[in-house]
Design an enzyme around this catalytic site. Structure first.
Site, PDB file in Angstrom:
ATOM      1  N   ARG A 145      -6.760  25.459  39.924  1.00  0.00           N
ATOM      2  CA  ARG A 145      -8.187  26.381  39.585  1.00  0.00           C
ATOM      3  C   ARG A 145      -8.973  26.455  40.697  1.00  0.00           C
ATOM      4  NH1 ARG A 145     -12.932  24.011  35.947  1.00  0.00           N
ATOM      5  NH2 ARG A 145     -13.404  22.637  37.804  1.00  0.00           N
ATOM      6  N   THR A 149     -14.342  30.744  41.337  1.00  0.00           N
ATOM      7  CA  THR A 149     -14.065  31.630  40.266  1.00  0.00           C
ATOM      8  C   THR A 149     -13.489  30.903  39.022  1.00  0.00           C
ATOM      9  OG1 THR A 149     -11.677  32.087  40.373  1.00  0.00           O
ATOM     10  CG2 THR A 149     -13.227  33.478  41.620  1.00  0.00           C
ATOM     11  N   ASP A 241     -12.036  14.792  35.985  1.00  0.00           N
ATOM     12  CA  ASP A 241     -10.735  15.430  36.477  1.00  0.00           C
ATOM     13  C   ASP A 241      -9.474  14.685  36.213  1.00  0.00           C
ATOM     14  OD1 ASP A 241      -8.784  16.348  38.216  1.00  0.00           O
ATOM     15  OD2 ASP A 241     -10.119  17.990  39.023  1.00  0.00           O
ATOM     16  N   ASP A 244      -7.087  14.100  39.091  1.00  0.00           N
ATOM     17  CA  ASP A 244      -7.597  12.919  40.154  1.00  0.00           C
ATOM     18  C   ASP A 244      -7.333  11.564  39.511  1.00  0.00           C
ATOM     19  OD1 ASP A 244      -8.206  14.840  42.168  1.00  0.00           O
ATOM     20  OD2 ASP A 244     -10.153  15.207  41.694  1.00  0.00           O
TER      21      ASP A 244
END
Length: 250
Positions: A145, A149, A241, A244
């Site tokens: 990602r 944006t 996340d 992660d």
């Protein structure tokens, strides 16, 4: 319990309904969609809320849960979800001999399966599915990602040569904006895949709506539908996340 999202022609709203085994509940939630036209088929959303899945998911959500436990819980949930994702795989009769006598028994018919994780977090769901279906082939689609944006960028794609002949289960723990999932599904369809299912852990209405709008022929399987996306396109309340937390990189 099952959930489904329906698009009503002439509107830009999605309404979800939940049906519980214990009580009948109706919950409607409207979210803004991309323009929708000429849709006559809408995929099904399957919310797999088995008590053990919900219990394990709660532990995964906790900030205090370390990477080792997070990975193990994701594997366990993926295995449990796999039973529902593969529930309607066709069977065929075969003749076998037990220690007592001969009989007609059931086995999975010739349909082949493939598991395609969206890297990197989707890898955390592969082992659980392989435990359930050891002969499934595994492909990989690499997307990351763009932090500015929030749009997906493709960097890798390696798939089985006969991917178009297989039932493909795409895995990604988080269905947030839906951008990565939609891009991965499009890549598979470009390679001839026609039988695809999307398996995620945590989702939000925005991501569900985008996938259903762009890929109305792909059923979605999730363990939870969370509330919304924040300004950074993270799921709220979510679990952080997933990549992660799986790999201990933050």
């Amino acid at each position: 319990m099952g959930s489904a999202f329906f698009v009503f022609m002439g509107t830009n709203k999605v309404i979800s309904f939940e049906i519980s085994n214990d009580t009948l509940k109706r919950r409607a939630k409207a979210v803004t969609l991309l323009p929708l036209t000429h849709f006559f088929i809408m995929s099904q959303l399957h919310v797999i809320d088995h008590p053990m899945i919900q219990h394990k998911l709660t532990i995964m959500r906790k900030k205090s849960t370390g990477s080792k436990d997070f990975r193990e819980l994701l594997k366990e949930i993926s295995l449990l979800m796999g039973y529902e994702v593969t529930r309607d795989i066709p069977l065929e009769d075969i003749e076998i001999e037990t220690p007592i006598c001969r009989m007609t028994a059931k086995e999975v018919s010739g349909r082949k399966l493939a598991i395609v994780p969206i890297l990197r977090a989707g890898m955390g769901m592969v082992e659980g599915l392989q435990t359930l279906v050891p002969v499934a082939k595994v492909g990989h689609i690499g997307l990351y990602r763009n932090e500015e944006t929030h749009k997906p960028v493709v960097y890798y794609c390696k798939l089985p040569e006969d991917i178009q002949d297989r039932l493909v289960i795409v895995t990604d723990p988080m269905l947030a904006t839906g951008g990565s999932a939609c891009d991965a599904l499009s890549m598979l369809k470009e390679r001839g895949c026609t039988n695809i299912r999307l398996m995620c852990l945590v989702s939000v209405p925005e991501g569900i709506a985008k996938v259903q709008a762009e890929h109305p022929d792909v059923d979605i399987y999730v363990a939870a539908v969370d509330d919304h996306l924040n300004e950074n396109a993270y799921i709220v309340p979510g679990l952080g996340d997933a990549g992660d937390r799986i790999f201990g990189t933050k």
